[in-house]
Design an enzyme around this catalytic site. Sequence first.
Site, short mmCIF file in Angstrom:
data_model
loop_
_atom_site.label_atom_id
_atom_site.label_comp_id
_atom_site.label_asym_id
_atom_site.label_seq_id
_atom_site.Cartn_x
_atom_site.Cartn_y
_atom_site.Cartn_z
N HIS A 1 -23.79 13.64 -11.27
CA HIS A 1 -24.17 12.64 -10.26
C HIS A 1 -25.09 11.57 -10.87
CE1 HIS A 1 -25.40 12.22 -5.74
NE2 HIS A 1 -24.72 11.20 -6.20
N TYR B 1 -13.51 9.38 -11.82
CA TYR B 1 -13.23 8.14 -11.08
C TYR B 1 -13.71 6.93 -11.88
CZ TYR B 1 -14.29 4.26 -7.91
OH TYR B 1 -14.39 3.00 -7.35
N LYS C 1 -11.58 3.78 -13.69
CA LYS C 1 -11.79 2.36 -13.37
C LYS C 1 -12.18 1.59 -14.65
CE LYS C 1 -11.71 0.62 -9.83
NZ LYS C 1 -10.58 -0.01 -9.08
N ARG D 1 -23.85 17.00 -6.79
CA ARG D 1 -22.53 16.76 -7.37
C ARG D 1 -22.66 16.80 -8.90
NH1 ARG D 1 -21.09 10.76 -6.07
NH2 ARG D 1 -19.75 11.45 -4.41
N PRO D 2 -21.72 17.46 -9.63
CA PRO D 2 -21.82 17.46 -11.09
C PRO D 2 -21.74 16.03 -11.64
CG PRO D 2 -19.98 18.84 -10.32
CD PRO D 2 -20.55 18.18 -9.12
N ASP E 1 0.86 -1.19 0.00
CA ASP E 1 0.00 0.00 0.00
C ASP E 1 0.89 1.24 0.00
OD1 ASP E 1 -3.23 0.47 1.05
OD2 ASP E 1 -1.86 2.19 1.02
N ALA E 2 0.50 2.24 -0.78
CA ALA E 2 1.29 3.48 -0.86
C ALA E 2 1.05 4.39 0.34
CB ALA E 2 0.95 4.22 -2.15
N THR F 1 -15.87 -1.50 -10.15
CA THR F 1 -17.07 -0.89 -9.58
C THR F 1 -18.25 -0.92 -10.55
OG1 THR F 1 -17.96 1.26 -8.92
CG2 THR F 1 -16.06 1.32 -10.34
N ASP F 2 -19.46 -0.83 -10.00
CA ASP F 2 -20.65 -0.72 -10.86
C ASP F 2 -20.71 0.63 -11.55
OD1 ASP F 2 -21.30 0.83 -8.61
OD2 ASP F 2 -23.14 -0.25 -8.13
N GLU F 3 -19.89 1.59 -11.06
CA GLU F 3 -19.97 2.95 -11.63
C GLU F 3 -19.48 2.99 -13.08
OE1 GLU F 3 -18.96 6.24 -9.13
OE2 GLU F 3 -19.27 5.06 -7.30
N ARG G 1 -28.68 3.82 -4.61
CA ARG G 1 -27.47 3.01 -4.60
C ARG G 1 -27.83 1.61 -4.12
NH1 ARG G 1 -26.51 6.57 -7.37
NH2 ARG G 1 -24.82 8.09 -7.33
P1 NAD Z 1 -9.88 3.14 -0.14
O1 NAD Z 1 -9.78 4.52 -0.70
O2 NAD Z 1 -10.43 2.97 1.23
O3 NAD Z 1 -8.46 2.44 -0.17
C1 NAD Z 1 -7.59 2.50 -1.25
C2 NAD Z 1 -6.20 2.10 -0.77
O4 NAD Z 1 -5.33 2.12 -1.91
C3 NAD Z 1 -5.62 3.05 0.27
O5 NAD Z 1 -5.08 2.31 1.36
C4 NAD Z 1 -4.51 3.77 -0.49
O6 NAD Z 1 -3.41 4.13 0.35
C5 NAD Z 1 -4.10 2.72 -1.50
N1 NAD Z 1 -3.47 3.32 -2.70
C6 NAD Z 1 -3.87 4.43 -3.38
N2 NAD Z 1 -3.02 4.66 -4.40
C7 NAD Z 1 -2.08 3.68 -4.37
C8 NAD Z 1 -0.95 3.38 -5.17
N3 NAD Z 1 -0.60 4.14 -6.22
N4 NAD Z 1 -0.22 2.28 -4.86
C9 NAD Z 1 -0.55 1.50 -3.80
N5 NAD Z 1 -1.60 1.76 -2.99
C10 NAD Z 1 -2.36 2.83 -3.28
O7 NAD Z 1 -10.73 2.34 -1.21
P2 NAD Z 1 -11.78 1.14 -1.03
O8 NAD Z 1 -13.11 1.71 -0.80
O9 NAD Z 1 -11.22 0.15 -0.09
O10 NAD Z 1 -11.78 0.54 -2.51
C11 NAD Z 1 -10.93 -0.55 -2.87
C12 NAD Z 1 -11.20 -0.91 -4.32
O11 NAD Z 1 -12.57 -1.26 -4.48
C13 NAD Z 1 -10.95 0.22 -5.30
O12 NAD Z 1 -10.33 -0.30 -6.44
C14 NAD Z 1 -12.32 0.75 -5.63
O13 NAD Z 1 -12.37 1.32 -6.93
C15 NAD Z 1 -13.15 -0.51 -5.54
N6 NAD Z 1 -14.57 -0.27 -5.19
C16 NAD Z 1 -14.90 0.32 -4.00
C17 NAD Z 1 -16.25 0.50 -3.69
C18 NAD Z 1 -16.68 1.10 -2.38
O14 NAD Z 1 -17.89 1.24 -2.15
N7 NAD Z 1 -15.79 1.44 -1.46
C19 NAD Z 1 -17.23 0.11 -4.60
C20 NAD Z 1 -16.84 -0.46 -5.80
C21 NAD Z 1 -15.50 -0.67 -6.08
#
Ligand code: NAD
Length: 357
Positions: A310, A162, A166, A307-308, A34-35, A136-138, A226
């Site tokens: 949306h 976003y 994806k 939100r624009p 994780d970054a 994501t479903d988005e 949602r």
């Molecule tokens: P989050 O924002 O909570 O976590 C993302 C993590 O990725 C963070 O810990 C961040 O530090 C790390 N990160 C960011 N850039 C990075 C990089 N360049 N290298 C390494 N690590 C990096 O996100 P989340 O809600 O846990 O989502 C996880 C995944 O699920 C994402 O791919 C998101 O698109 C997908 N997703 C999330 C949801 C939701 O409702 N949360 C829904 C559909 C899909």
Amino acid sequence: MRSLLVTGGAGFIGSNFVRYWRRQYPADRLTVVDALTYAASPDTVRELTADAGLNFVRGDIRDGELMRSLVTRHAVDTIVNFAAETHVDRSISGPGAFIETNVVGTHVLLQSALAAWASRGPAANGGRWRFHQVSTDEVYGSLGATEPAFTEVSPYRPSSPYAASKAAADHLVRAYHTTYGLDVTISNCSNNFGPHQFPEKLIPLMLVNALQGKPLPVYGDGENVRDWLYVEDHCRGIDLVLSRGRAGETYNIGMNCEQRNIDLVHGLCRELDALFAREPELASRYPQAPAAAGRPTAGLIRFVPDRPGHDRRYALDTGRIRSELGLASGRAFPDDLARTIAWYVANSAWWESLQAP
Ligand code: NAD
């Protein structure tokens, strides 16, 4: 025994997935990278670092050399890519970071996996490799009120930067399967909720604001719909796709739980009121919360400009993962929401450390 590389494992879903995997498959080897952007919680990082059963590495998925060396050094056979920039509002004010991590980063990870696995020869590990992309479903865009839910063959029509980033990543993942024969799977899931979600997303934002007596901002008329998925159910779905999903295939993951935002927020307010009534000692911990004085939390709801771009409604057809891989229904939504609320009420130190000063 498998060896997994989990990216974005200090974020919301990634860390829940790591906890799930440690419980289900304690013998598997786990490397978490994780970054540590703003979205990674320091408490979660401490938890991962202290876990002797996994390797935690601070690193960026755009660092191809590091990614390739992790795959090789830990004999990784399965990559699960959660790492992403994830907040739609941030993608509107600053889309560049979304292209960097979600598109460029995913591509670097694909290249690293392909190179590392090719160098081990096709026969190594019985040819068992898998790159799983969490999407994501988005990517499917917005639905009208009466349109049927999105299936895995619905066209991609992303609305926000976003969602577009994806979508681009999904196309690259599929192209690496078609062009280079990489074993890939993709899951497109609906809105997740549960413990450890960063308090900028709808449910935790409403919760922490309500506990602090701050306004509960609802976009537009609050009628956006949602489809809610408890994070643990999402982890079960990914587990099924990893072990039994067909290479090159996409699976929608959801629990068929559509709700209007405004109904969700009212439900959350009612649940919080009931919790304070059952546990009067919460009033001294959260004196700013209206519920501490017996006033309805819903009085904090404020409608704010939309939100624009949306999207009006998301809904997923999850027939494929249910019939093909046997994903069962989750628990009831109200139970999962109550569990989530209880977690945020009990873990104020976790979310306070993530709030801007
Ligand atoms: P989050 O924002 O909570 O976590 C993302 C993590 O990725 C963070 O810990 C961040 O530090 C790390 N990160 C960011 N850039 C990075 C990089 N360049 N290298 C390494 N690590 C990096 O996100 P989340 O809600 O846990 O989502 C996880 C995944 O699920 C994402 O791919 C998101 O698109 C997908 N997703 C999330 C949801 C939701 O409702 N949360 C829904 C559909 C899909």
